[in-house]
Design a protein around this motif. Structure first.
Motif, mmCIF file in Angstrom:
data_model
loop_
_atom_site.group_PDB
_atom_site.id
_atom_site.type_symbol
_atom_site.label_atom_id
_atom_site.label_comp_id
_atom_site.label_asym_id
_atom_site.label_seq_id
_atom_site.Cartn_x
_atom_site.Cartn_y
_atom_site.Cartn_z
ATOM 1 N N UNK A 48 1.036 -1.569 -0.084
ATOM 2 C CA UNK A 48 -0.080 0.003 0.290
ATOM 3 C C UNK A 48 0.738 0.804 -0.110
ATOM 4 N N UNK A 49 2.419 1.210 0.696
ATOM 5 C CA UNK A 49 2.869 2.403 0.628
ATOM 6 C C UNK A 49 3.448 2.478 -1.127
ATOM 7 N N UNK A 50 4.051 1.501 -1.694
ATOM 8 C CA UNK A 50 4.703 1.958 -2.432
ATOM 9 C C UNK A 50 3.145 2.480 -3.884
ATOM 10 N N UNK A 51 2.072 1.718 -3.539
ATOM 11 C CA UNK A 51 1.557 2.204 -4.238
ATOM 12 C C UNK A 51 0.766 3.521 -4.460
ATOM 13 N N UNK A 52 0.457 3.845 -3.401
ATOM 14 C CA UNK A 52 0.540 5.837 -2.603
ATOM 15 C C UNK A 52 1.432 6.691 -3.001
ATOM 16 N N UNK A 53 2.895 5.891 -2.173
ATOM 17 C CA UNK A 53 3.952 6.980 -2.909
ATOM 18 C C UNK A 53 4.464 7.356 -4.448
ATOM 19 N N UNK A 54 3.387 5.514 -4.448
ATOM 20 C CA UNK A 54 4.397 6.124 -6.917
ATOM 21 C C UNK A 54 2.932 6.317 -7.393
ATOM 22 N N UNK A 55 1.983 6.745 -7.001
ATOM 23 C CA UNK A 55 0.261 6.913 -7.427
ATOM 24 C C UNK A 55 0.587 7.599 -8.587
ATOM 25 N N UNK A 56 1.404 8.454 -8.795
ATOM 26 C CA UNK A 56 1.655 9.287 -10.712
ATOM 27 C C UNK A 56 1.869 8.336 -11.192
ATOM 28 N N UNK A 57 3.103 7.437 -11.123
ATOM 29 C CA UNK A 57 3.124 6.266 -12.013
ATOM 30 C C UNK A 57 2.173 5.704 -12.728
ATOM 31 N N UNK A 58 0.907 5.484 -11.457
ATOM 32 C CA UNK A 58 -0.258 4.142 -11.840
ATOM 33 C C UNK A 58 -0.670 5.205 -12.422
ATOM 34 N N UNK A 59 -0.778 6.101 -12.433
ATOM 35 C CA UNK A 59 -2.609 7.199 -12.625
ATOM 36 C C UNK A 59 -1.687 7.511 -14.134
ATOM 37 N N UNK A 60 -0.601 7.621 -14.290
ATOM 38 C CA UNK A 60 0.128 7.546 -16.260
ATOM 39 C C UNK A 60 -0.516 5.864 -17.040
ATOM 40 N N UNK A 61 0.106 4.987 -15.742
ATOM 41 C CA UNK A 61 -0.222 3.834 -17.073
ATOM 42 C C UNK A 61 -1.676 3.699 -16.992
ATOM 43 N N UNK A 62 -2.037 3.874 -15.972
ATOM 44 C CA UNK A 62 -4.118 3.679 -16.265
ATOM 45 C C UNK A 62 -4.318 4.861 -17.509
ATOM 46 N N UNK A 63 -4.006 5.847 -17.433
ATOM 47 C CA UNK A 63 -4.163 6.737 -18.737
ATOM 48 C C UNK A 63 -3.703 6.004 -19.727
ATOM 49 N N UNK A 64 -2.431 5.957 -19.871
ATOM 50 C CA UNK A 64 -2.513 4.920 -20.985
ATOM 51 C C UNK A 64 -2.611 4.249 -21.705
ATOM 52 N N UNK A 65 -2.960 3.280 -21.133
ATOM 53 C CA UNK A 65 -3.869 1.998 -20.939
ATOM 54 C C UNK A 65 -5.303 2.590 -21.417
ATOM 55 N N UNK A 66 -6.280 3.589 -20.984
ATOM 56 C CA UNK A 66 -6.959 3.324 -21.559
ATOM 57 C C UNK A 66 -7.578 4.319 -22.826
#
Length: 250
Positions: free
Chosen positions: A12-30
């Motif tokens: 959960x820490x990894x997901x929270x601290x690096x959420x900018x990568x995951x937001x960008x990745x989900x955006x590109x995937x969409x």
């Protein structure tokens, strides 16, 4: 003080601290999914790209859960592989990059020792968004001191143990690494040890984090930095295929 970790706190820490990568990745995937609906292109290519993106998003979380939540990293059972005579440890330094989950655990493992905690975070040099977010939720150990990497404010040959736990890689400059490790060398007793735990820029971590493995450094890079800082003895112990414990001595 006993620090109880929540279930899946590490991932959960990894997901929270690096959420900018995951937001960008989900955006590109969409974007890829939408473009496949609009334009005609190979289904095989589409599925390959989708699979690659999902792998890149999900695998780091799976590995992080394994390393930080299920491997025993925070139980410190791995200390038994570091050949430490606890009875003779009087002075310990724990040096972090602004996120501290280990100082209370170290104190519980060495109740007889004096523990000093230092934070080398520098907002001008260490600009990773993950560090900035981590600092906001870090549990501050009493009397933690802010330092610069080339100056540790204790006397020469004072420390029996210096812990660098998943922190030293935040020093991105190789020259700064060497200066920092020279300071560690200066304050470490003749028979003292530095215990560094790090992911490496190697094949297992490439499989785990894909291009994110470039955030870490290779074993060769660390070897060069420690040797230039004056350390002559090193023992490496693998802690999971994705983490290494380095025990350095003078």
């Amino acid at each position: 003080m006993e620090v109880r970790r929540r279930k899946f706190q590490g991932v959960l820490n990894i997901l929270s601290f690096n959420r900018h990568f995951y937001i960008a990745g989900i955006g590109i995937l969409a974007f890829i999914i939408i473009s496949h609906q609009i334009f005609e292109w190979s289904d095989l290519l589409y599925m390959t790209i989708i699979a690659a993106f999902l792998y890149g998003l999900i695998m780091p979380l799976i590995i992080s859960a394994y390393v930080y939540d299920f491997s025993g990293y925070y139980t410190f059972h791995w200390l038994k592989n570091c050949s430490i005579d606890k009875e003779n440890v009087k002075q310990i330094l724990n040096i972090n990059a602004g996120f501290d989950e280990t100082s209370y655990i170290i104190k519980d493992n060495f109740p007889q020792a004096d523990l000093k905690v230092f934070d080398f975070y520098d907002a001008k040099r260490h600009t990773e968004p993950a560090i900035i977010r981590a600092r906001k939720v870090s549990l501050m150990y009493p009397d933690t001191q802010q330092i610069v990497t080339d100056s540790i404010p204790i006397n020469e040959q004072s420390a029996d143990l210096i812990f660098l736990l998943s922190a030293a890689h935040e020093i991105r400059s190789h020259e700064e690494k060497i200066l920092f490790l020279k300071e560690c060398h200066r304050v470490c007793k003749t028979h003292g040890k530095i215990i560094m735990v790090e992911h490496l820029r190697d094949f297992p971590n490439f499989l785990a984090f894909s291009v994110g493995f470039t955030h870490f450094f290779s074993k060769t890079t660390w070897k060069n930095a420690f040797e230039n800082a004056g350390f002559t003895s090193c023992k490496e112990v693998k802690f999971t295929p994705f983490m290494s414990i380095f025990i350095y001595s003078l």
